[in-house]
Design an enzyme around this catalytic site. Structure first.
Site, mmCIF file in Angstrom:
data_model
loop_
_atom_site.group_PDB
_atom_site.id
_atom_site.type_symbol
_atom_site.label_atom_id
_atom_site.label_comp_id
_atom_site.label_asym_id
_atom_site.label_seq_id
_atom_site.Cartn_x
_atom_site.Cartn_y
_atom_site.Cartn_z
ATOM 1 N N TRP A 28 0.699 -1.222 0.113
ATOM 2 C CA TRP A 28 -0.067 0.074 0.152
ATOM 3 C C TRP A 28 0.719 1.406 0.068
ATOM 4 O O TRP A 28 0.321 2.436 -0.048
ATOM 5 C CB TRP A 28 -1.048 -0.023 1.101
ATOM 6 C CG TRP A 28 -0.363 -0.502 2.329
ATOM 7 C CD1 TRP A 28 0.427 0.213 3.479
ATOM 8 C CD2 TRP A 28 -0.213 -1.774 2.899
ATOM 9 N NE1 TRP A 28 0.918 -0.706 4.282
ATOM 10 C CE2 TRP A 28 0.453 -1.705 4.229
ATOM 11 C CE3 TRP A 28 -0.689 -3.191 2.496
ATOM 12 C CZ2 TRP A 28 0.539 -2.973 4.927
ATOM 13 C CZ3 TRP A 28 -0.414 -4.175 3.262
ATOM 14 C CH2 TRP A 28 0.109 -4.138 4.494
ATOM 15 N N ARG A 29 2.251 1.112 0.075
ATOM 16 C CA ARG A 29 3.104 2.084 -0.088
ATOM 17 C C ARG A 29 3.720 2.378 -1.496
ATOM 18 O O ARG A 29 4.248 3.337 -1.798
ATOM 19 C CB ARG A 29 4.264 1.992 0.792
ATOM 20 C CG ARG A 29 3.815 2.288 2.398
ATOM 21 C CD ARG A 29 5.110 2.207 3.358
ATOM 22 N NE ARG A 29 4.750 2.453 4.603
ATOM 23 C CZ ARG A 29 5.236 1.927 5.680
ATOM 24 N NH1 ARG A 29 6.677 1.500 5.511
ATOM 25 N NH2 ARG A 29 4.961 2.070 6.935
ATOM 26 N N GLU A 41 -5.829 0.843 5.088
ATOM 27 C CA GLU A 41 -6.103 1.070 6.326
ATOM 28 C C GLU A 41 -7.152 0.591 7.196
ATOM 29 O O GLU A 41 -7.093 0.122 8.697
ATOM 30 C CB GLU A 41 -6.273 2.715 6.646
ATOM 31 C CG GLU A 41 -5.255 3.639 6.310
ATOM 32 C CD GLU A 41 -4.062 3.430 6.818
ATOM 33 O OE1 GLU A 41 -4.230 3.180 8.128
ATOM 34 O OE2 GLU A 41 -3.168 3.557 6.334
ATOM 35 N N GLN A 46 -6.305 -3.079 14.032
ATOM 36 C CA GLN A 46 -6.138 -4.248 14.971
ATOM 37 C C GLN A 46 -5.739 -5.642 14.341
ATOM 38 O O GLN A 46 -5.662 -6.637 14.873
ATOM 39 C CB GLN A 46 -7.622 -4.810 15.438
ATOM 40 C CG GLN A 46 -8.523 -3.844 15.722
ATOM 41 C CD GLN A 46 -8.446 -3.251 16.997
ATOM 42 O OE1 GLN A 46 -7.636 -3.729 17.931
ATOM 43 N NE2 GLN A 46 -8.935 -1.876 17.534
ATOM 44 N N THR A 47 -4.929 -5.334 13.153
ATOM 45 C CA THR A 47 -4.558 -6.603 12.408
ATOM 46 C C THR A 47 -2.831 -6.339 12.180
ATOM 47 O O THR A 47 -2.431 -5.261 11.538
ATOM 48 C CB THR A 47 -5.435 -7.151 11.211
ATOM 49 O OG1 THR A 47 -6.578 -6.702 11.589
ATOM 50 C CG2 THR A 47 -4.840 -8.210 10.681
ATOM 51 N N LEU A 84 -10.116 -12.836 8.247
ATOM 52 C CA LEU A 84 -9.502 -11.515 8.579
ATOM 53 C C LEU A 84 -9.944 -10.919 9.978
ATOM 54 O O LEU A 84 -9.519 -10.035 10.752
ATOM 55 C CB LEU A 84 -9.253 -10.272 7.496
ATOM 56 C CG LEU A 84 -8.292 -9.209 7.376
ATOM 57 C CD1 LEU A 84 -6.999 -9.665 7.833
ATOM 58 C CD2 LEU A 84 -8.502 -8.394 6.341
ATOM 59 N N TYR A 124 -9.524 8.800 12.265
ATOM 60 C CA TYR A 124 -8.330 8.120 12.200
ATOM 61 C C TYR A 124 -8.251 7.803 10.555
ATOM 62 O O TYR A 124 -7.198 8.497 9.631
ATOM 63 C CB TYR A 124 -7.794 7.168 12.922
ATOM 64 C CG TYR A 124 -6.796 6.263 12.320
ATOM 65 C CD1 TYR A 124 -5.479 6.609 12.554
ATOM 66 C CD2 TYR A 124 -6.921 5.331 11.321
ATOM 67 C CE1 TYR A 124 -4.338 5.957 11.709
ATOM 68 C CE2 TYR A 124 -6.018 4.540 10.640
ATOM 69 C CZ TYR A 124 -4.677 4.969 10.983
ATOM 70 O OH TYR A 124 -3.649 4.308 10.097
ATOM 71 N N ASP A 142 -2.783 6.633 15.479
ATOM 72 C CA ASP A 142 -3.329 5.224 15.781
ATOM 73 C C ASP A 142 -2.650 4.828 16.999
ATOM 74 O O ASP A 142 -1.871 5.670 17.603
ATOM 75 C CB ASP A 142 -3.017 4.573 14.680
ATOM 76 C CG ASP A 142 -1.493 4.384 14.374
ATOM 77 O OD1 ASP A 142 -0.657 5.081 15.002
ATOM 78 O OD2 ASP A 142 -1.054 3.266 13.561
ATOM 79 N N CYS A 196 9.940 2.080 18.361
ATOM 80 C CA CYS A 196 9.253 2.732 19.513
ATOM 81 C C CYS A 196 8.106 1.709 19.738
ATOM 82 O O CYS A 196 7.232 1.783 19.693
ATOM 83 C CB CYS A 196 8.790 4.057 19.316
ATOM 84 S SG CYS A 196 8.342 4.973 21.050
ATOM 85 N N CYS A 212 13.387 13.231 23.447
ATOM 86 C CA CYS A 212 12.435 12.383 24.088
ATOM 87 C C CYS A 212 12.457 12.341 25.592
ATOM 88 O O CYS A 212 13.887 11.847 26.112
ATOM 89 C CB CYS A 212 12.683 10.707 23.843
ATOM 90 S SG CYS A 212 11.503 9.713 24.293
HETATM 91 FE FE1 SF4 Z 1 10.612 5.634 21.493
HETATM 92 FE FE2 SF4 Z 1 11.747 7.807 22.989
HETATM 93 FE FE3 SF4 Z 1 12.864 5.576 22.838
HETATM 94 FE FE4 SF4 Z 1 12.575 6.886 20.493
HETATM 95 S S1 SF4 Z 1 13.745 7.490 22.375
HETATM 96 S S2 SF4 Z 1 12.380 4.777 20.755
HETATM 97 S S3 SF4 Z 1 10.481 7.844 20.887
HETATM 98 S S4 SF4 Z 1 11.087 5.848 23.748
#
Ligand code: SF4
Length: 364
Positions: A28-29, A41, A46-47, A84, A124, A142, A196, A212
């Protein structure tokens, strides 16, 4: 300088260059078609990505355009979606495609109000279509973006609370860089999906670690703080494999019920400590007005839905006489095992069907 100001200034270019180098090549990209992006989307909610890829390809082979989807009967759409899960997504997508043909001459609208008026389209999905398909500066939020933002800003409140949601949506909106919404929103989702991550964020490879707050405070494993987990209820369900002249009885669920429009083997939830064979007999009588003789247990399979789990116990049943009446069903049919694949069944029933096919092969 506040964290917010540093984020607004530094985050978009960092995340965009990281995404340019690290993005996964997903089907889809490779498109800018609003229909194909919308479909992705809908399927991805949830999948997992790996589960969606083959379904996405099959769906587009069968319904290559929004017009083809709008023209198709709902049964065909559900049959391609079968397995699905979360079938309301397929029903809404189909209804929305018809609405786009009727109201917008078959062109997916760009305006927020027009998108939100379509069945199944929330903030969303509207944001995803507007930004990813049309590159309009629309925010998306999301599960992945929520986690990334909560950590970046150090939000300790419940991310599902409405005040936190409001704060996160406005932050997501402020962050979207003009002219780069398509890549920025996908980059934020990608960052949440591959760096993350919920359990072990790879902060060492994160392009935003010096911005962060959670990383600075060593809270990356603790945020976001999710509400306490509630135990998921479990139900035993008795199903009848009702045989007559080598055909099986199947029933179609009413359109407004859960899993509406899908087919199933007749049966229902066990009441109290009722013997499961009695559950099957009682449910088939109530649902279809039919008296059946319940025989031996064929198979028990487990399945998890979003808010509960079930064990389906399928019993062989005999029913030489009587006409089933769809009292609590939309329709009924007698079908051969080899023809069951023509009908959309929910995932739990598909597990029973796989066992039935194996039985038929060994009996040949
Ligand atoms: Fe997530 Fe912050 Fe770690 Fe980056 S630095 S992966 S935003 S917790």
């Amino acid at each position: 300088m506040t964290t917010g100001a540093a984020l607004l200034r530094d985050l978009p270019p960092r995340v965009l260059s990281w995404y340019a180098a690290a993005r996964r090549d997903l089907p889809w990209r490779r498109t800018r078609s609003p229909y194909r992006i919308w479909l992705a989307e809908a399927m991805l909610q949830q999948t997992r990505v790996g589960t969606v890829i083959p379904y996405y390809a099959r769906f587009l082979k069968r319904f290559p355009t929004l017009a083809a989807l709008a023209e198709a009967p709902l049964d065909d759409v559900l049959a391609v979606w079968a397995g699905l899960g979360y079938y309301a997504r397929a029903r809404s997508l189909h209804a929305a495609a018809r609405e786009v043909v009727r109201k917008h001459k078959g062109r997916v609208p760009r305006g927020l109000a027009d998108l939100l008026a379509l069945p199944g389209v929330g903030r969303y999905t509207a944001g995803a279509i507007r930004s990813i398909a049309f590159n309009l500066p629309a925010p998306i939020l999301d599960g992945n973006v929520t986690r990334v933002l909560c950590r970046l800003v150090g939000i300790e409140a419940n991310p599902k609370a409405s005040a936190t949601q409001k704060r996160l949506w406005s932050l997501a909106e402020e962050l979207v860089p003009e002219g780069h919404a398509r890549d920025f929103n996908q980059a934020m989702m990608e960052l949440g999906a591959v760096v993350c991550t919920p359990k072990a964020p790879a902060c060492g490879t994160c392009p935003a670690s010096d911005l962060c707050e959670a990383f600075r405070l060593g809270l990356q494993g603790a945020l976001p703080r999710m509400p306490a987990w509630k135990p998921v209820p479990h139900y035993d369900v008795g199903l009848g494999l009702v045989w007559r002249r080598r055909k099986l009885l199947i029933a179609k669920r009413p359109p407004n019920a859960m899993l509406g429009g899908l087919w199933e083997f007749p049966g229902g939830k066990r009441e109290g400590a009722e013997p499961l064979a009695e559950t099957v007999r009682r449910e088939i009588k109530e649902e279809l007005g039919l008296d059946v003789a319940v025989g031996e247990l064929f198979v028990s399979v487990k399945h998890a839905y979003s808010h509960f789990r079930v064990t389906l116990h399928a019993f062989h049943c005999q029913c030489p006489r009587g006409r089933p009446r769809p009292v609590r069903a939309d329709a009924v049919k007698w079908v051969r095992v080899e023809d069951l694949s023509r009908y959309p069944f929910p995932t739990g029933s598909l597990k029973v069907i796989r066992k039935l096919r194996a039985l038929c092969l060994t009996e040949r």
